[in-house]
Design a protein around this motif. Structure first.
Motif, PDB file in Angstrom:
ATOM      1  N   VAL A   1      65.849  -2.732  -9.631  1.00 14.90           N
ATOM      2  CA  VAL A   1      66.313  -3.240 -10.930  1.00 14.90           C
ATOM      3  C   VAL A   1      65.920  -2.272 -12.052  1.00 14.90           C
ATOM      4  CG1 VAL A   1      65.852  -4.995 -12.684  1.00 14.90           C
ATOM      5  CG2 VAL A   1      66.513  -5.676 -10.385  1.00 14.90           C
ATOM      6  N   LYS A   2      64.687  -1.797 -12.016  1.00 15.80           N
ATOM      7  CA  LYS A   2      64.231  -0.869 -13.060  1.00 15.80           C
ATOM      8  C   LYS A   2      65.056   0.417 -13.060  1.00 15.80           C
ATOM      9  CE  LYS A   2      59.485  -2.628 -13.112  1.00 15.80           C
ATOM     10  NZ  LYS A   2      58.083  -2.379 -12.678  1.00 15.80           N
ATOM     11  N   ALA A   3      65.340   0.941 -11.851  1.00 20.14           N
ATOM     12  CA  ALA A   3      66.142   2.162 -11.753  1.00 20.14           C
ATOM     13  C   ALA A   3      67.571   1.906 -12.219  1.00 20.14           C
ATOM     14  CB  ALA A   3      66.139   2.673 -10.312  1.00 20.14           C
ATOM     15  N   GLN A   4      68.117   0.757 -11.840  1.00 22.53           N
ATOM     16  CA  GLN A   4      69.486   0.434 -12.234  1.00 22.53           C
ATOM     17  C   GLN A   4      69.592   0.208 -13.741  1.00 22.53           C
ATOM     18  OE1 GLN A   4      69.958  -2.839  -9.507  1.00 22.53           O
ATOM     19  NE2 GLN A   4      71.207  -1.632  -8.103  1.00 22.53           N
ATOM     20  N   LYS A   5      68.564  -0.401 -14.337  1.00 23.90           N
ATOM     21  CA  LYS A   5      68.583  -0.592 -15.792  1.00 23.90           C
ATOM     22  C   LYS A   5      68.583   0.752 -16.507  1.00 23.90           C
ATOM     23  CE  LYS A   5      65.932  -3.747 -17.650  1.00 23.90           C
ATOM     24  NZ  LYS A   5      64.730  -4.585 -17.916  1.00 23.90           N
ATOM     25  N   ARG A   6      67.801   1.705 -15.989  1.00 21.05           N
ATOM     26  CA  ARG A   6      67.805   3.041 -16.592  1.00 21.05           C
ATOM     27  C   ARG A   6      69.182   3.695 -16.458  1.00 21.05           C
ATOM     28  NH1 ARG A   6      62.592   3.209 -14.154  1.00 21.05           N
ATOM     29  NH2 ARG A   6      63.434   4.301 -12.327  1.00 21.05           N
TER      30      ARG A   6
ATOM     31  N   GLU B   1      82.011   3.171 -13.987  1.00 24.08           N
ATOM     32  CA  GLU B   1      80.695   3.389 -13.379  1.00 24.08           C
ATOM     33  C   GLU B   1      79.660   2.442 -13.986  1.00 24.08           C
ATOM     34  OE1 GLU B   1      79.858   7.475 -14.039  1.00 24.08           O
ATOM     35  OE2 GLU B   1      80.936   8.174 -12.259  1.00 24.08           O
ATOM     36  N   ALA B   2      79.705   2.304 -15.301  1.00 21.48           N
ATOM     37  CA  ALA B   2      78.752   1.423 -15.976  1.00 21.48           C
ATOM     38  C   ALA B   2      78.963  -0.026 -15.536  1.00 21.48           C
ATOM     39  CB  ALA B   2      78.898   1.550 -17.487  1.00 21.48           C
ATOM     40  N   ALA B   3      80.209  -0.439 -15.407  1.00 15.07           N
ATOM     41  CA  ALA B   3      80.504  -1.811 -14.994  1.00 15.07           C
ATOM     42  C   ALA B   3      80.029  -2.060 -13.562  1.00 15.07           C
ATOM     43  CB  ALA B   3      82.004  -2.071 -15.105  1.00 15.07           C
ATOM     44  N   ALA B   4      80.244  -1.065 -12.676  1.00 15.38           N
ATOM     45  CA  ALA B   4      79.818  -1.213 -11.286  1.00 15.38           C
ATOM     46  C   ALA B   4      78.292  -1.262 -11.183  1.00 15.38           C
ATOM     47  CB  ALA B   4      80.364  -0.056 -10.443  1.00 15.38           C
TER      48      ALA B   4
ATOM     49  N   LYS C   1      77.049  -4.567 -12.253  1.00 14.02           N
ATOM     50  CA  LYS C   1      77.284  -5.562 -11.208  1.00 14.02           C
ATOM     51  C   LYS C   1      76.188  -5.479 -10.148  1.00 14.02           C
ATOM     52  CE  LYS C   1      80.824  -7.124  -7.926  1.00 14.02           C
ATOM     53  NZ  LYS C   1      82.202  -6.876  -7.407  1.00 14.02           N
ATOM     54  N   ARG C   2      75.813  -4.239  -9.755  1.00 12.71           N
ATOM     55  CA  ARG C   2      74.732  -4.063  -8.784  1.00 12.71           C
ATOM     56  C   ARG C   2      73.403  -4.545  -9.352  1.00 12.71           C
ATOM     57  NH1 ARG C   2      77.890   0.624  -7.406  1.00 12.71           N
ATOM     58  NH2 ARG C   2      76.851   1.899  -8.983  1.00 12.71           N
ATOM     59  N   LEU C   3      73.207  -4.313 -10.635  1.00 16.38           N
ATOM     60  CA  LEU C   3      71.979  -4.768 -11.283  1.00 16.38           C
ATOM     61  C   LEU C   3      71.866  -6.284 -11.221  1.00 16.38           C
ATOM     62  CD1 LEU C   3      69.484  -4.416 -13.082  1.00 16.38           C
ATOM     63  CD2 LEU C   3      70.999  -4.298 -15.059  1.00 16.38           C
ATOM     64  N   ARG C   4      72.954  -6.966 -11.500  1.00 18.71           N
ATOM     65  CA  ARG C   4      72.934  -8.431 -11.439  1.00 18.71           C
ATOM     66  C   ARG C   4      72.662  -8.921 -10.022  1.00 18.71           C
ATOM     67  NH1 ARG C   4      78.266  -8.650 -15.283  1.00 18.71           N
ATOM     68  NH2 ARG C   4      77.182  -8.675 -17.301  1.00 18.71           N
ATOM     69  N   ALA C   5      73.214  -8.218  -9.012  1.00 18.07           N
ATOM     70  CA  ALA C   5      72.968  -8.595  -7.621  1.00 18.07           C
ATOM     71  C   ALA C   5      71.496  -8.412  -7.269  1.00 18.07           C
ATOM     72  CB  ALA C   5      73.844  -7.755  -6.692  1.00 18.07           C
ATOM     73  N   SER C   6      70.899  -7.332  -7.753  1.00 11.33           N
ATOM     74  CA  SER C   6      69.478  -7.087  -7.487  1.00 11.33           C
ATOM     75  C   SER C   6      68.615  -8.154  -8.145  1.00 11.33           C
ATOM     76  CB  SER C   6      69.072  -5.700  -8.006  1.00 11.33           C
ATOM     77  OG  SER C   6      69.739  -4.686  -7.291  1.00 11.33           O
ATOM     78  N   ARG C   7      68.997  -8.576  -9.330  1.00 10.85           N
ATOM     79  CA  ARG C   7      68.242  -9.626 -10.014  1.00 10.85           C
ATOM     80  C   ARG C   7      68.347 -10.947  -9.256  1.00 10.85           C
ATOM     81  NH1 ARG C   7      69.930  -8.033 -16.222  1.00 10.85           N
ATOM     82  NH2 ARG C   7      68.066  -6.809 -16.705  1.00 10.85           N
TER      83      ARG C   7
END
Length: 343
Positions: free
Chosen positions: A64-69, A154-157, A160-166
């Motif tokens: 999540v931290k990496a995806q947020k960055r 890319e930002a939208a994808a 989406k991955r960030l939300r899945a990780s959360r």
């Protein structure tokens, strides 16, 4: 000493055991050793499952931290590209208006009609340059529009991955809390005398496991000298003794097992993976007989627990919920292997 785990029917078994022990206590009787051993096994299983879920939670947290960055970086790039597109659109509009005012007369016709051929040549050169600039501007405008679409996608994808990780983190959180609650409920159902006997049983089994390990002569083979970084890591871990275990914590007031080891080595200037599973997967493996103080001992077949080897056959670790960072025998749990952060 933790035992091999069986993962089905623990809730029902825990309730049944708790009822049996409560009844025995009310009758003034002591739970027989076999029953107490079963209670111990159930507790170890519940805490082990909580630890496995904690490792998954920590891995998801790192993701999540990496995806947020990455989302932040992509969002910044989208904004930069949008600003560039706005500027290019403005230039394109200005160019179109200029061409309209000039009438769009071809350069060769301007030359044929001109009264001053020299000046007409200059004007023709300027006109050709203007046409080339316009073409370049249109090409850049098209490229920038395409880049904006790509970066936006890319930002939208990534979002989406960030939300899945959360969501994965939330699932692991619930799993951790459920197993810990079940373990605490089982422990609290024991009479004080039985809790004391359980603690004695755990200590005795740990001592026996350590004795068996030492009887192999392994301590005569392992190294006794840590590297400079290893000494710093051990010193950091030693200063944390007495602080509580809290799942998902990496200091400064509390730790889980891999939170302690990763922060200890960070204090020594070495960055290692956050979770015990990743520490086992990514750090250099060394044979147990080549182990030295500062190395990390990984426990259980699923690499769900880790401790720092302090030397003299002992480890410093954050054991489990309800316990505190402490020094204990290295072989009190099932050893999977050893890794070296500063290899």
């Amino acid at each position: 000493m933790r035992r091999p785990l069986r993962t089905h029917g623990y809730r029902a078994a825990a309730v049944a055991l708790a009822c049996a022990l409560t009844a025995a206590s009310q009758q003034g009787a002591r739970a027989d050793p076999q029953t107490l051993t079963e209670v111990q096994n159930k507790l170890e299983s519940l805490y082990h499952q909580a630890e496995v879920a904690t490792d998954k939670y920590n891995a998801a947290d790192g993701k999540v931290k990496a995806q947020k960055r990455r989302v932040g970086s992509l969002t910044s790039r989208v904004r930069t590209t949008e600003a560039k597109l706005t500027r290019l659109n403005s230039l394109a509009g200005a160019t179109a208006r200029a061409q309209y005012r000039g009438g769009g007369v071809p350069a060769e016709l301007q030359f044929a009609l001109a009264s001053d051929p020299g000046r007409a040549l200059d004007n023709a050169g300027l006109a050709l340059q203007a046409q080339q600039n316009t073409q370049n501007l249109l090409t850049e405008l098209k490229t920038t529009k395409s880049a904006l679409r790509t970066r936006t996608d890319e930002a939208a994808a990534e979002l989406k991955r960030l939300r899945a990780s959360r969501r994965a983190m939330a699932t692991q959180r619930r799993t951790i809390e459920r197993h810990i609650a079940e373990a605490k409920a089982l422990e609290s159902s024991l009479a004080a005398k039985e809790r004391a006997r359980l603690a004695d049983l755990e200590k005795k089994e740990a001592e026996q496991a350590q004795a068996r390990w030492e009887s192999t002569g392994v301590l005569k083979k392992v190294g006794t000298d840590a590297t400079a970084a290893g000494r710093k890591a051990i010193a950091f871990a030693a200063k944390q003794i007495g602080k509580p275990y809290v799942w998902g914590a990496e200091g400064p007031d509390s730790y889980d097992c891999s939170g302690l080891t990763s922060q200890a080595w960070l204090a020594a200037g070495v960055t290692i993976p956050r979770t015990s599973e990743m520490q086992w997967a990514q750090l250099k493996h060394v044979p147990i007989e080549d182990m030295r103080p500062g190395d990390l001992i990984i426990y259980f077949s699923d690499a769900s627990h880790v401790a720092i080897y302090a030397g003299g056959g002992n480890i410093i670790s954050a054991p489990r919920p309800g316990r505190y960072v402490y020094e204990s025998p290295a072989a009190s749990m099932e050893i999977l292997g050893v890794v070296r952060p500063d290899a």
